[in-house]
Structures are given as C-alpha cells and as structure tokens.
Design a protein around this motif. Structure first.
Motif, PDB file in Angstrom:
ATOM      1  N   UNK B  51     -12.541 116.906  83.979  1.00 23.09           N
ATOM      2  CA  UNK B  51     -12.341 118.284  83.922  1.00 23.09           C
ATOM      3  C   UNK B  51     -10.964 118.924  83.749  1.00 23.09           C
ATOM      4  N   UNK B  52     -10.516 119.644  83.029  1.00 24.23           N
ATOM      5  CA  UNK B  52      -9.134 120.134  83.059  1.00 24.23           C
ATOM      6  C   UNK B  52      -8.938 120.851  84.393  1.00 24.23           C
ATOM      7  N   UNK B  53      -8.019 120.546  85.370  1.00 25.74           N
ATOM      8  CA  UNK B  53      -7.545 121.036  86.586  1.00 25.74           C
ATOM      9  C   UNK B  53      -6.428 121.974  86.015  1.00 25.74           C
ATOM     10  N   UNK B  54      -6.101 123.014  87.114  1.00 27.95           N
ATOM     11  CA  UNK B  54      -5.208 124.079  86.767  1.00 27.95           C
ATOM     12  C   UNK B  54      -3.957 123.630  87.468  1.00 27.95           C
ATOM     13  N   UNK B  55      -4.103 122.919  88.315  1.00 25.91           N
ATOM     14  CA  UNK B  55      -3.137 122.633  89.211  1.00 25.91           C
ATOM     15  C   UNK B  55      -2.680 123.372  90.584  1.00 25.91           C
ATOM     16  N   UNK B  56      -3.753 124.429  90.373  1.00 31.64           N
ATOM     17  CA  UNK B  56      -3.808 125.614  91.478  1.00 31.64           C
ATOM     18  C   UNK B  56      -5.052 124.903  92.408  1.00 31.64           C
ATOM     19  N   UNK B  57      -4.600 124.749  93.799  1.00 29.90           N
ATOM     20  CA  UNK B  57      -5.739 123.987  94.654  1.00 29.90           C
ATOM     21  C   UNK B  57      -6.843 125.023  94.953  1.00 29.90           C
ATOM     22  N   UNK B  58      -6.554 126.240  95.022  1.00 34.95           N
ATOM     23  CA  UNK B  58      -7.838 127.072  95.209  1.00 34.95           C
ATOM     24  C   UNK B  58      -8.785 127.284  94.318  1.00 34.95           C
ATOM     25  N   UNK B  59      -8.005 127.496  92.885  1.00 32.56           N
ATOM     26  CA  UNK B  59      -8.910 127.502  91.503  1.00 32.56           C
ATOM     27  C   UNK B  59      -9.558 126.220  91.246  1.00 32.56           C
ATOM     28  N   UNK B  60      -9.062 125.032  91.822  1.00 30.06           N
ATOM     29  CA  UNK B  60      -9.647 123.808  91.473  1.00 30.06           C
ATOM     30  C   UNK B  60     -10.486 123.250  92.481  1.00 30.06           C
ATOM     31  N   UNK B  61     -10.724 124.035  93.663  1.00 32.03           N
ATOM     32  CA  UNK B  61     -11.270 123.805  95.091  1.00 32.03           C
ATOM     33  C   UNK B  61     -12.821 123.064  94.415  1.00 32.03           C
ATOM     34  N   UNK B  62     -13.623 123.683  93.520  1.00 29.75           N
ATOM     35  CA  UNK B  62     -14.806 123.208  93.460  1.00 29.75           C
ATOM     36  C   UNK B  62     -14.918 121.987  92.402  1.00 29.75           C
ATOM     37  N   UNK B 101     -24.815 117.578  81.165  1.00 27.71           N
ATOM     38  CA  UNK B 101     -24.049 119.008  80.727  1.00 27.71           C
ATOM     39  C   UNK B 101     -23.279 119.415  81.725  1.00 27.71           C
ATOM     40  N   UNK B 102     -22.021 120.314  81.362  1.00 29.72           N
ATOM     41  CA  UNK B 102     -21.214 120.739  82.491  1.00 29.72           C
ATOM     42  C   UNK B 102     -21.878 121.762  83.135  1.00 29.72           C
ATOM     43  N   UNK B 103     -21.888 121.737  84.368  1.00 28.29           N
ATOM     44  CA  UNK B 103     -22.591 122.596  85.358  1.00 28.29           C
ATOM     45  C   UNK B 103     -21.715 123.765  85.833  1.00 28.29           C
ATOM     46  N   UNK B 104     -20.327 123.480  85.760  1.00 27.82           N
ATOM     47  CA  UNK B 104     -19.419 124.460  86.423  1.00 27.82           C
ATOM     48  C   UNK B 104     -19.505 125.488  85.475  1.00 27.82           C
ATOM     49  N   UNK B 105     -19.760 126.694  85.762  1.00 30.32           N
ATOM     50  CA  UNK B 105     -19.852 127.945  85.052  1.00 30.32           C
ATOM     51  C   UNK B 105     -18.498 128.561  84.371  1.00 30.32           C
ATOM     52  N   UNK B 106     -18.481 128.785  83.063  1.00 27.40           N
ATOM     53  CA  UNK B 106     -17.316 129.318  82.412  1.00 27.40           C
ATOM     54  C   UNK B 106     -16.614 130.117  83.226  1.00 27.40           C
ATOM     55  N   UNK B 107     -17.023 130.999  84.194  1.00 27.73           N
ATOM     56  CA  UNK B 107     -16.442 132.165  84.922  1.00 27.73           C
ATOM     57  C   UNK B 107     -15.525 131.435  85.833  1.00 27.73           C
ATOM     58  N   UNK B 108     -15.734 130.206  86.140  1.00 27.08           N
ATOM     59  CA  UNK B 108     -14.950 129.480  87.233  1.00 27.08           C
ATOM     60  C   UNK B 108     -13.478 128.921  86.662  1.00 27.08           C
ATOM     61  N   UNK B 109     -13.544 129.010  85.283  1.00 27.82           N
ATOM     62  CA  UNK B 109     -12.346 128.534  84.690  1.00 27.82           C
ATOM     63  C   UNK B 109     -11.079 129.427  85.065  1.00 27.82           C
ATOM     64  N   UNK B 110     -10.057 128.693  85.632  1.00 27.47           N
ATOM     65  CA  UNK B 110      -8.792 129.703  85.803  1.00 27.47           C
ATOM     66  C   UNK B 110      -8.059 129.751  84.701  1.00 27.47           C
ATOM     67  N   UNK B 111      -8.546 129.361  83.532  1.00 23.57           N
ATOM     68  CA  UNK B 111      -7.553 129.590  82.389  1.00 23.57           C
ATOM     69  C   UNK B 111      -8.446 130.313  80.973  1.00 23.57           C
TER      70      UNK B 111
END
Lengths: 82, 111
Positions: B51-62, B101-111
C-alpha cells in the motif's frame, strides 16, 4: 497491441508479480513506481491513479482504455488479447 | 543469521500462536520482509509494502504491518492483502488462492 501503463509500488509483491508476468509475455509497458515519486509529481500521479481506481491501490493497470486493479492474470490476458 | 532471517524468526514466533502463518513461498516472504525493513528505514515504521504509505504515522496507523485488515482478510480469504500471512489451509492448497481485494476504505486514504 493496446498501450500498457501500470502504476506500481517498488515494495509491492503483487506489483512485482505483474511486471514479471508482462515481461514474460513480451509485453512492452510503461511502469511508474508511485512510492518513489516526490512532491508535485507524486501528487499529480496519485490523482491520475485515483481517477482510474478510487481506492488508489496497486498495481493499477491501464490497458488501452481498460482499467484492471490487482494482479488478475486472466483479466490481464483478456485485455491484452493473449 | 541475516536481518531478514532474524525478522522471520521473530515474527513467526509471535504470529503463529495467533493462527497467522507465513506463506510457504519463502522467496515471496523474504522479499516482503525486505520491503518491510525498507519501509522502516523510509518512514520509521513497517508500513504495509503493498500500500502507498503517506509517511504520516497517524494516517498510516491502520497499515502498520500487521495491518488492521489482516484479521478479516485471513478469516474471509485465508490470506492477508499481501499474501504474507496466511492460514494453514492456504498453504496446503485446500482453499483457492483468490485475489484479495483492498479492504482499506478509500476514506482512509490520506491523499
């Protein structure tokens, strides 16, 4: 053959498998490792991926005008006509 | 013992008792572990390599590995999103190896 563009991550196992598959099928493709981009270029490419695949997951393939998300071998073969 | 072998042993000991087994494809597992180590260097934490990490610890916690989606994915499909952690049934081939399939919801994307 339709032009093939794939958006990938340099660390992603499915992306590596997809690239290897395309290579083994002698498909010429344009690949972009999105995690290695920075700044404005990265933001622009992320927007491009999100337009094709709102989940922004990888790999995202664009074969002609067909979008395939993930290493789905049969779908990829079908889109390539091989 | 290489760093990858050390990480392999450490995680295996911690995860197997919880029912999460490494994929029997050792080459794939080593490659994923190497990517996890690379992400640790890049971001300071082992972000999911698929997955594409943002580099922001809080946003990437999941998506710190093991990600919060591993449990439901392994339960439903027998494998996590990356095919790193799987069930015994996945490794024995008694269940189909379907695309996860990707289970991470698009709403969790930090970008």
């Amino acid at each position: 053959m339709a032009p093939v563009k794939i958006y990938t991550l340099s660390t992603c196992s499915h992306c590596k498998t997809t690239k290897k598959f395309l290579h083994d099928c002698n498909v010429v493709y344009d690949a972009i490792d999105v995690d290695l981009l920075q700044g404005e270029e990265r933001a622009a490419i992320i927007e491009e991926v999100k337009k094709l695949n709102p989940n922004c997951s990888f790999p995202t393939l664009l074969i002609g005008d067909q979008v395939i998300v993930g290493f789905k071998e049969n779908e990829i073969k079908e889109a390539l006509g091989i | 013992m290489t760093e990858i072998e050390k990480l392999y042993d450490l995680l295996k000991k911690a995860q197997e008792p919880k029912g999460y087994y490494f994929n029997k494809d050792r080459e794939r597992v080593n490659d994923l572990l190497s990517s996890l180590m690379q992400n640790k260097e890049r971001y300071g934490y082992m972000a999911c390599p698929c997955r594409l990490a943002s580099g922001d610890r809080q946003s990437d916690a999941d998506i710190f590995c093991p990600c919060v989606y591993r449990g439901p994915d392994v339960q439903e499909f027998g494998s996590c999103y990356c095919n790193l952690y799987v069930t015994r049934a996945w490794n024995s081939g008694s269940i189909p190896h379907t695309y996860i399939p990707e289970r991470r919801p698009a709403s969790k994307l930090p970008f």
